[in-house]
Design a protein around this motif. Sequence first.
Motif, PDB file in Angstrom:
ATOM      1  N   THR A   1      -6.067   6.465  -5.135  1.00  0.00           N
ATOM      2  CA  THR A   1      -4.826   6.221  -5.639  1.00  0.00           C
ATOM      3  C   THR A   1      -4.464   5.117  -6.206  1.00  0.00           C
ATOM      4  O   THR A   1      -5.441   3.968  -6.612  1.00  0.00           O
ATOM      5  CB  THR A   1      -3.795   6.267  -4.419  1.00  0.00           C
ATOM      6  OG1 THR A   1      -3.792   5.133  -3.941  1.00  0.00           O
ATOM      7  CG2 THR A   1      -4.141   7.479  -3.369  1.00  0.00           C
ATOM      8  N   HIS A   2      -3.291   4.963  -7.262  1.00  0.00           N
ATOM      9  CA  HIS A   2      -3.270   3.845  -8.202  1.00  0.00           C
ATOM     10  C   HIS A   2      -2.570   2.623  -7.442  1.00  0.00           C
ATOM     11  O   HIS A   2      -2.178   1.517  -7.732  1.00  0.00           O
ATOM     12  CB  HIS A   2      -2.323   4.091  -9.316  1.00  0.00           C
ATOM     13  CG  HIS A   2      -0.999   4.671  -8.629  1.00  0.00           C
ATOM     14  ND1 HIS A   2      -0.814   5.972  -8.056  1.00  0.00           N
ATOM     15  CD2 HIS A   2       0.476   4.191  -8.696  1.00  0.00           C
ATOM     16  CE1 HIS A   2       0.457   6.217  -7.780  1.00  0.00           C
ATOM     17  NE2 HIS A   2       1.276   5.071  -8.028  1.00  0.00           N
ATOM     18  N   THR A   3      -2.500   2.899  -5.691  1.00  0.00           N
ATOM     19  CA  THR A   3      -1.736   1.828  -5.029  1.00  0.00           C
ATOM     20  C   THR A   3      -2.845   1.506  -3.790  1.00  0.00           C
ATOM     21  O   THR A   3      -2.245   0.645  -3.095  1.00  0.00           O
ATOM     22  CB  THR A   3      -0.410   2.603  -4.248  1.00  0.00           C
ATOM     23  OG1 THR A   3      -1.014   3.899  -3.646  1.00  0.00           O
ATOM     24  CG2 THR A   3       0.624   2.717  -5.386  1.00  0.00           C
ATOM     25  N   TRP A   4      -3.900   2.036  -3.689  1.00  0.00           N
ATOM     26  CA  TRP A   4      -4.683   1.838  -2.544  1.00  0.00           C
ATOM     27  C   TRP A   4      -5.144   0.196  -2.374  1.00  0.00           C
ATOM     28  O   TRP A   4      -4.914  -0.358  -1.470  1.00  0.00           O
ATOM     29  CB  TRP A   4      -6.004   2.527  -2.596  1.00  0.00           C
ATOM     30  CG  TRP A   4      -6.601   2.888  -1.196  1.00  0.00           C
ATOM     31  CD1 TRP A   4      -7.060   1.881  -0.421  1.00  0.00           C
ATOM     32  CD2 TRP A   4      -6.266   4.043  -0.319  1.00  0.00           C
ATOM     33  NE1 TRP A   4      -7.193   2.415   0.835  1.00  0.00           N
ATOM     34  CE2 TRP A   4      -7.027   3.698   0.938  1.00  0.00           C
ATOM     35  CE3 TRP A   4      -5.998   5.266  -0.504  1.00  0.00           C
ATOM     36  CZ2 TRP A   4      -7.070   4.736   1.964  1.00  0.00           C
ATOM     37  CZ3 TRP A   4      -6.213   6.487   0.388  1.00  0.00           C
ATOM     38  CH2 TRP A   4      -6.721   5.958   1.851  1.00  0.00           C
TER      39      TRP A   4
ATOM     40  N   LYS B   1      -5.197   7.588 -13.152  1.00  0.00           N
ATOM     41  CA  LYS B   1      -4.159   8.067 -12.302  1.00  0.00           C
ATOM     42  C   LYS B   1      -3.702   9.612 -12.849  1.00  0.00           C
ATOM     43  O   LYS B   1      -3.583   9.744 -14.056  1.00  0.00           O
ATOM     44  CB  LYS B   1      -2.913   7.030 -12.353  1.00  0.00           C
ATOM     45  CG  LYS B   1      -1.826   7.423 -11.927  1.00  0.00           C
ATOM     46  CD  LYS B   1      -0.600   6.762 -12.058  1.00  0.00           C
ATOM     47  CE  LYS B   1       0.692   7.272 -11.532  1.00  0.00           C
ATOM     48  NZ  LYS B   1       1.881   6.589 -11.910  1.00  0.00           N
ATOM     49  N   PRO B   2      -3.540  10.456 -11.975  1.00  0.00           N
ATOM     50  CA  PRO B   2      -3.175  11.683 -12.426  1.00  0.00           C
ATOM     51  C   PRO B   2      -1.861  11.705 -12.990  1.00  0.00           C
ATOM     52  O   PRO B   2      -0.920  11.003 -12.530  1.00  0.00           O
ATOM     53  CB  PRO B   2      -3.365  12.626 -10.982  1.00  0.00           C
ATOM     54  CG  PRO B   2      -4.129  12.007  -9.975  1.00  0.00           C
ATOM     55  CD  PRO B   2      -3.961  10.305 -10.512  1.00  0.00           C
ATOM     56  N   ALA B   3      -1.190  12.706 -13.880  1.00  0.00           N
ATOM     57  CA  ALA B   3      -0.220  12.897 -14.251  1.00  0.00           C
ATOM     58  C   ALA B   3       0.823  13.189 -13.273  1.00  0.00           C
ATOM     59  O   ALA B   3       0.386  13.972 -12.448  1.00  0.00           O
ATOM     60  CB  ALA B   3      -0.103  13.579 -15.582  1.00  0.00           C
ATOM     61  N   ALA B   4       2.243  12.542 -13.267  1.00  0.00           N
ATOM     62  CA  ALA B   4       3.085  13.144 -12.106  1.00  0.00           C
ATOM     63  C   ALA B   4       3.512  14.674 -12.571  1.00  0.00           C
ATOM     64  O   ALA B   4       3.476  14.902 -13.838  1.00  0.00           O
ATOM     65  CB  ALA B   4       4.339  12.346 -12.324  1.00  0.00           C
TER      66      ALA B   4
END
Length: 429
Positions: free
Chosen positions: A284-287, A378-381
């Motif tokens: 993830t972009h927050t891990w 990061k995958p697109a929302a």
Amino acid sequence: MKNVLLALLLFMSSLVTYSQTSGNITKVRIVKNKNTFQLLVNNKPYFIKGAVGNDYLEKLKQYGGNSIRTNSKPEILDKAHSLGLTALVNLPVRAERDGMNYDDTAAVRIQHEKVMDIVRKTKNHPVVIMWALGNELDFIQANVKEHYNIKVWDAVNALAKEIHSIDPHHPVMTVVGSIDSGKISDLINRAPALDLLGINEYGDLGKIPSWLRKFGWKKPYAVTEWGPTGFWQVPKTAWKVPIEETSSMKAARYKERYEQTISGDKEMCLGSYVFLWRQHQERTHTWFGMFDANGLETEAVDVMHYEWTGKWPQNRTPRLDSLKIGQSTAYNNVYLQPAQSYTAQVWVKDPDNDNIQYNWEVLPEGTTFPYGGNEEKKPAAVPGLIAEVNKPQISFKSPDKEGSYRLFVYGYDGKGHWATANVPFYVRP
């Protein structure tokens, strides 16, 4: 004649790049007193309070850090030196997962000369305190326990020996991904020229001191990567995706692991480089990132400020207590029906009573995971699922396509800090 002059000018410019720093070499050595090792930098005791990365170096210095783990690019080394930081310089020793073949003697020789050329050009830069030969050369690819080619340590040892012959002032390590008895035995027997060991470890960091002693390692070590619990070490959902700790859970892990191992092992540990002093996409972009893409700080940065200085920052990061979809947390295997309405709520407290602004988004679970997050995106929302995002409690619509997703929430205090959490969920009819 023109070509000769051009070549001469290029040669002279390369001399200028390094002559500015060649008269002020930082001399580093490791001394042992009974069972305790100590790093001396210019004959003064030095404990590494470092971070991996080249970003936000002013903040690193301001918050009590003193070193970075980086590459040999002169502009980065110059920037670090201008701030009074030092550098563990990574040298490009390639792993087998990157296509290197340690049975190919010609390839090994070419790599050896490339690395030595960097050492010759960089060894006089005053920011340099140590060399790191490669990163996790013991891993073939992520989560595969196949044994590496033992000849990798022969190549590492040959480099360590030659570096010592031209640069007696900077210790040499290689960096491994965690340890086991076989790996330590291989290093002891095949790479005796190493001065210390660099270790990357996350969830099992607290076990490293006892493991090293049990496996017979007699030299010091530095923790070259560490931080939150890795995605390979956490509980998983029924559909096999890892459950990420909240930013506050991660902060608690940083504190516990620093005090237990890094500052706690006073005999063998020479310090550490925390991971990662910027934003980072890996699972993830927050891990792993301690900042967001705009440079806002997570609670883990607060922890390192405290550990490095003994004082908490004047303004603290918001604490995120929990996040739920309905009555379920991330640990409850959340299944949702397609295109249906659900509620979610997050509980955030700010130590300074700052007003919290919220943002929410739903991302599909990633499907491609290169080693170390290299080039991972990061995958697109998924658009159109959340009507009002600036609330601690929202109503959202589940995606209409079956599959694995995550609901992310972010809480901002307006003072340069943010908290985050996510709940993985699976959409099925």
